[in-house]
Motif scaffolding. Structure first.
Motif, mmCIF file in Angstrom:
data_model
loop_
_atom_site.group_PDB
_atom_site.id
_atom_site.type_symbol
_atom_site.label_atom_id
_atom_site.label_comp_id
_atom_site.label_asym_id
_atom_site.label_seq_id
_atom_site.Cartn_x
_atom_site.Cartn_y
_atom_site.Cartn_z
ATOM 1 N N THR A 1 -23.789 61.042 4.392
ATOM 2 C CA THR A 1 -24.982 61.518 5.075
ATOM 3 C C THR A 1 -26.207 61.626 4.177
ATOM 4 N N ASP B 1 -23.876 63.545 16.642
ATOM 5 C CA ASP B 1 -23.473 64.844 16.125
ATOM 6 C C ASP B 1 -24.650 65.819 16.062
ATOM 7 N N GLY B 2 -25.468 65.803 17.102
ATOM 8 C CA GLY B 2 -26.543 66.767 17.222
ATOM 9 C C GLY B 2 -27.782 66.492 16.396
ATOM 10 N N ARG B 3 -27.896 65.285 15.847
ATOM 11 C CA ARG B 3 -29.105 64.963 15.089
ATOM 12 C C ARG B 3 -29.454 63.490 15.242
ATOM 13 N N ARG B 4 -30.664 63.139 14.835
ATOM 14 C CA ARG B 4 -31.134 61.758 14.870
ATOM 15 C C ARG B 4 -30.875 61.129 13.517
ATOM 16 N N TRP B 5 -30.311 59.912 13.528
ATOM 17 C CA TRP B 5 -30.037 59.134 12.323
ATOM 18 C C TRP B 5 -30.966 57.927 12.342
ATOM 19 N N ASP B 6 -31.858 57.834 11.374
ATOM 20 C CA ASP B 6 -32.782 56.710 11.223
ATOM 21 C C ASP B 6 -32.336 55.941 9.991
ATOM 22 N N GLU C 1 -18.478 60.381 19.865
ATOM 23 C CA GLU C 1 -19.350 61.536 19.691
ATOM 24 C C GLU C 1 -18.467 62.780 19.614
ATOM 25 N N THR D 1 -29.672 60.889 2.351
ATOM 26 C CA THR D 1 -30.869 60.168 2.765
ATOM 27 C C THR D 1 -31.541 59.621 1.531
ATOM 28 N N GLN E 1 -28.854 58.998 18.142
ATOM 29 C CA GLN E 1 -28.447 60.391 18.200
ATOM 30 C C GLN E 1 -26.956 60.438 17.944
ATOM 31 N N ARG F 1 -40.515 59.163 9.987
ATOM 32 C CA ARG F 1 -39.301 59.742 9.422
ATOM 33 C C ARG F 1 -38.730 58.790 8.372
ATOM 34 N N SER G 1 -31.795 53.498 14.927
ATOM 35 C CA SER G 1 -31.996 54.934 15.103
ATOM 36 C C SER G 1 -31.155 55.370 16.287
#
Length: 173
Positions: free
Chosen positions: A3, A93-98, A38, A5, A91, A14, A89
């Protein structure tokens, strides 16, 4: 899928997570895909290539090999060239992945897989692994990412790797 960044570029302001993915072929030209879901909605499932975020100062190639070992248990891998590049990009696990993703070609003779190296999030969202023939991938009605993977694999198997990485259309979900 780590995970961290370590992004280059951006998506709507972002930063993008830098990701190495692997199109891993066995001796029969089958490709290995992971079956994910998910965590909060286990009925929402899809197939995707092994890979994840670049950590620290590692190269894309180093990240690709590390991720394959962690996610599949396969360590006997001959890494090939980068085939494709894309921005995505989504959604999860409750978040946005870019993400900015590079897809490497790779080969292995080791077809037995194990899921013992998964992160906590991967353990909560991975249903298993499967080797797919090009024909089976083309025929499936299941969700597969990248969405054009069956077509891309057929071209790759017919024509070999591109001389420079192909830029895929962004996938924004």
């Amino acid at each position: 899928m780590t995970t961290g960044t370590t992004g280059a570029g951006d998506l709507a302001g972002r930063p993008l997570r830098k990701v190495a993915r692997v199109i891993l072929f066995d001796p029969a030209d089958r490709v290995l895909l992971m079956h994910g879901f998910e965590p909060e909605d286990p009925d929402r499932r899809w197939w995707f290539t092994p890979g994840g975020g670049v950590e620290g100062d590692e190269t894309l190639a180093e990240a690709a090999l590390r991720e394959v070992a962690e996610e599949t248990g396969i360590t006997d891998v001959e890494l090939g060239p980068v085939l494709w590049h894309r921005i995505c990009s989504f959604q999860f696990d409750g978040r946005r992945w870019d993400q900015e993703e590079w897809f490497f070609s790779a080969r292995t003779k080791q077809t037995e897989t194990v899921l013992t190296g998964l992160t906590e999030l991967e353990r909560r969202s991975t249903a298993g692994l499967r080797w797919w023939s090009s024909a089976a991938l083309s025929a499936t009605r299941e969700t597969v990412y990248p969405t054009r993977l069956a077509e891309l694999l057929r071209t790759l198997l017919d024509e070999g790797p591109p001389s420079t990485p192909i830029v895929l259309a962004p996938e924004i979900a």
